[in-house]
Design a protein around this motif. Sequence first.
Motif, PDB file in Angstrom:
ATOM      1  N   PRO A 145     -36.739 -26.799  16.873  1.00 12.26           N
ATOM      2  CA  PRO A 145     -36.426 -27.805  18.018  1.00 12.26           C
ATOM      3  C   PRO A 145     -35.446 -28.487  17.964  1.00 12.26           C
ATOM      4  CG  PRO A 145     -38.782 -28.894  16.682  1.00 12.26           C
ATOM      5  CD  PRO A 145     -38.074 -27.881  15.940  1.00 12.26           C
ATOM      6  N   LEU A 146     -34.810 -28.549  17.014  1.00 14.18           N
ATOM      7  CA  LEU A 146     -33.231 -28.845  17.290  1.00 14.18           C
ATOM      8  C   LEU A 146     -32.485 -27.591  17.626  1.00 14.18           C
ATOM      9  CD1 LEU A 146     -32.340 -30.898  13.701  1.00 14.18           C
ATOM     10  CD2 LEU A 146     -32.189 -32.167  15.620  1.00 14.18           C
ATOM     11  N   ILE A 147     -32.860 -26.978  17.312  1.00 20.54           N
ATOM     12  CA  ILE A 147     -32.058 -25.101  17.950  1.00 20.54           C
ATOM     13  C   ILE A 147     -31.918 -25.474  18.815  1.00 20.54           C
ATOM     14  CG2 ILE A 147     -32.291 -22.594  17.850  1.00 20.54           C
ATOM     15  CD1 ILE A 147     -32.962 -22.715  14.839  1.00 20.54           C
ATOM     16  N   ALA A 148     -33.544 -25.525  19.453  1.00 19.05           N
ATOM     17  CA  ALA A 148     -33.858 -25.904  20.840  1.00 19.05           C
ATOM     18  C   ALA A 148     -32.642 -26.356  21.449  1.00 19.05           C
ATOM     19  CB  ALA A 148     -35.058 -26.429  21.170  1.00 19.05           C
ATOM     20  N   ALA A 149     -32.510 -27.639  20.831  1.00 15.68           N
ATOM     21  CA  ALA A 149     -31.546 -28.753  21.764  1.00 15.68           C
ATOM     22  C   ALA A 149     -30.618 -28.446  21.461  1.00 15.68           C
ATOM     23  CB  ALA A 149     -32.310 -30.053  20.886  1.00 15.68           C
ATOM     24  N   GLY A 150     -29.580 -27.500  20.889  1.00 14.65           N
ATOM     25  CA  GLY A 150     -28.303 -27.462  21.513  1.00 14.65           C
ATOM     26  C   GLY A 150     -27.663 -26.841  19.550  1.00 14.65           C
ATOM     27  N   GLN A 151     -28.102 -26.926  19.383  1.00 14.52           N
ATOM     28  CA  GLN A 151     -27.742 -27.553  17.525  1.00 14.52           C
ATOM     29  C   GLN A 151     -27.650 -26.394  16.891  1.00 14.52           C
ATOM     30  OE1 GLN A 151     -26.280 -29.785  15.707  1.00 14.52           O
ATOM     31  NE2 GLN A 151     -26.254 -29.056  14.108  1.00 14.52           N
ATOM     32  N   ARG A 152     -26.478 -26.387  16.397  1.00 17.09           N
ATOM     33  CA  ARG A 152     -25.649 -24.700  16.014  1.00 17.09           C
ATOM     34  C   ARG A 152     -25.839 -24.212  14.734  1.00 17.09           C
ATOM     35  NH1 ARG A 152     -29.078 -23.645  19.111  1.00 17.09           N
ATOM     36  NH2 ARG A 152     -28.807 -22.251  21.063  1.00 17.09           N
ATOM     37  N   ASP A 153     -25.183 -26.000  14.026  1.00 16.93           N
ATOM     38  CA  ASP A 153     -25.384 -25.119  12.538  1.00 16.93           C
ATOM     39  C   ASP A 153     -25.114 -26.625  11.371  1.00 16.93           C
ATOM     40  OD1 ASP A 153     -21.508 -24.689  12.192  1.00 16.93           O
ATOM     41  OD2 ASP A 153     -21.959 -25.774  14.481  1.00 16.93           O
ATOM     42  N   PHE A 154     -26.185 -25.646  10.543  1.00 22.41           N
ATOM     43  CA  PHE A 154     -27.316 -26.594   9.841  1.00 22.41           C
ATOM     44  C   PHE A 154     -27.200 -25.890   7.947  1.00 22.41           C
ATOM     45  CE2 PHE A 154     -29.822 -25.153  13.533  1.00 22.41           C
ATOM     46  CZ  PHE A 154     -30.218 -26.273  13.767  1.00 22.41           C
ATOM     47  N   GLY A 155     -27.637 -27.005   7.309  1.00 16.88           N
ATOM     48  CA  GLY A 155     -26.921 -27.104   6.258  1.00 16.88           C
ATOM     49  C   GLY A 155     -28.729 -26.530   5.431  1.00 16.88           C
ATOM     50  N   GLU A 156     -28.344 -26.120   3.897  1.00 14.72           N
ATOM     51  CA  GLU A 156     -29.406 -26.038   3.097  1.00 14.72           C
ATOM     52  C   GLU A 156     -28.719 -26.277   1.608  1.00 14.72           C
ATOM     53  OE1 GLU A 156     -32.419 -25.157   3.123  1.00 14.72           O
ATOM     54  OE2 GLU A 156     -32.384 -25.619   5.456  1.00 14.72           O
ATOM     55  N   ASN A 157     -28.971 -26.494   0.937  1.00 16.40           N
ATOM     56  CA  ASN A 157     -29.077 -26.995  -0.711  1.00 16.40           C
ATOM     57  C   ASN A 157     -29.197 -26.194  -1.238  1.00 16.40           C
ATOM     58  OD1 ASN A 157     -28.198 -29.344   0.056  1.00 16.40           O
ATOM     59  ND2 ASN A 157     -28.953 -30.637  -1.849  1.00 16.40           N
ATOM     60  N   ARG A 158     -29.930 -24.821  -0.982  1.00 14.86           N
ATOM     61  CA  ARG A 158     -30.717 -24.351  -2.325  1.00 14.86           C
ATOM     62  C   ARG A 158     -30.462 -22.718  -2.126  1.00 14.86           C
ATOM     63  NH1 ARG A 158     -33.483 -28.686  -4.443  1.00 14.86           N
ATOM     64  NH2 ARG A 158     -33.444 -29.821  -6.306  1.00 14.86           N
ATOM     65  N   VAL A 159     -29.800 -22.282  -2.595  1.00 18.72           N
ATOM     66  CA  VAL A 159     -29.749 -20.112  -1.660  1.00 18.72           C
ATOM     67  C   VAL A 159     -31.185 -20.151  -1.911  1.00 18.72           C
ATOM     68  CG1 VAL A 159     -29.180 -18.244  -2.171  1.00 18.72           C
ATOM     69  CG2 VAL A 159     -27.498 -20.031  -2.750  1.00 18.72           C
ATOM     70  N   GLN A 160     -32.020 -20.039  -2.993  1.00 25.02           N
ATOM     71  CA  GLN A 160     -33.445 -19.480  -2.806  1.00 25.02           C
ATOM     72  C   GLN A 160     -34.250 -20.560  -1.461  1.00 25.02           C
ATOM     73  OE1 GLN A 160     -35.646 -19.772  -6.675  1.00 25.02           O
ATOM     74  NE2 GLN A 160     -37.898 -18.711  -6.108  1.00 25.02           N
ATOM     75  N   GLU A 161     -34.406 -21.358  -1.136  1.00 27.40           N
ATOM     76  CA  GLU A 161     -34.712 -21.903  -0.315  1.00 27.40           C
ATOM     77  C   GLU A 161     -34.504 -21.651   1.144  1.00 27.40           C
ATOM     78  OE1 GLU A 161     -35.461 -26.406   1.857  1.00 27.40           O
ATOM     79  OE2 GLU A 161     -34.844 -26.468  -0.154  1.00 27.40           O
ATOM     80  N   ALA A 162     -32.989 -21.220   1.010  1.00 27.64           N
ATOM     81  CA  ALA A 162     -32.762 -21.116   2.716  1.00 27.64           C
ATOM     82  C   ALA A 162     -32.633 -19.735   2.990  1.00 27.64           C
ATOM     83  CB  ALA A 162     -30.968 -20.639   2.245  1.00 27.64           C
ATOM     84  N   GLU A 163     -32.622 -18.605   1.760  1.00 29.96           N
ATOM     85  CA  GLU A 163     -33.265 -17.538   1.453  1.00 29.96           C
ATOM     86  C   GLU A 163     -35.048 -17.271   2.532  1.00 29.96           C
ATOM     87  OE1 GLU A 163     -30.826 -14.944  -1.262  1.00 29.96           O
ATOM     88  OE2 GLU A 163     -32.292 -15.787  -2.049  1.00 29.96           O
ATOM     89  N   GLU A 164     -35.628 -18.246   2.167  1.00 27.22           N
ATOM     90  CA  GLU A 164     -37.195 -18.124   2.408  1.00 27.22           C
ATOM     91  C   GLU A 164     -37.225 -18.113   4.308  1.00 27.22           C
ATOM     92  OE1 GLU A 164     -38.589 -20.334   0.106  1.00 27.22           O
ATOM     93  OE2 GLU A 164     -38.678 -19.785  -1.446  1.00 27.22           O
TER      94      GLU A 164
END
Length: 219
Positions: free
Chosen positions: A44-63
Amino acid sequence: MTDAPARLAEVTSRIAKAAALAGRRDAATLIAVSKTHGADAIRPLIAAGQRDFGENRVQEAEEKWPALKAEHPGLRLHLVGRLQSNKAEDAVALFDAVHSVDRPSLVAALAKAMDKAGRRPDCFLQVNIGDEPQKGGCAVADLPDLVEVARGAGLPVAGLMCLPPADVEPAPYFALLARLARRHGLDGLSMGMSGDYETAVTIGATHVRVGTALFGERG
């Protein structure tokens, strides 16, 4: 998350007002910190126009992020948590910016991974601005050496990052990071989270890392 667009609009408006208050012509880049939140909360945030996102852990982001980035070209993913040197190659493959470069051994690992991948994510050097033993980041006194090592290794050093101590006024810590950045000729300032991002923007933050104000409490 039907209220995601409203939350995003509110945070974006607050950033713009803080920037205007400080006489800035540019607004800080909003990084939506999506750690612990699944793709259904992110879309929903992507749909609203957000383009930059942050993650704390590599493994979680890879999923979750390879599929999301494939669905939505143009997204930028930021690693905002501590990075182990043995995960440097995975981080370089997935992230567009790493905000937690804090030691020479990690600089070496990232430089090697970037050379191997032919990909060069922006790097922010993390400073332990409050001299807290439980937090990552290099000591203020060690920053000149870390800047020299990172530049010598060919890392694209975009700026500095900090996490001020909790439950105290953050402005002096943000101001110190800004002074350190100027001293080293760096423009980027990754500072400010859900509770203090407006203060950070007035002091010059170029990137703010906001999670709870956008997603609600962690899942």
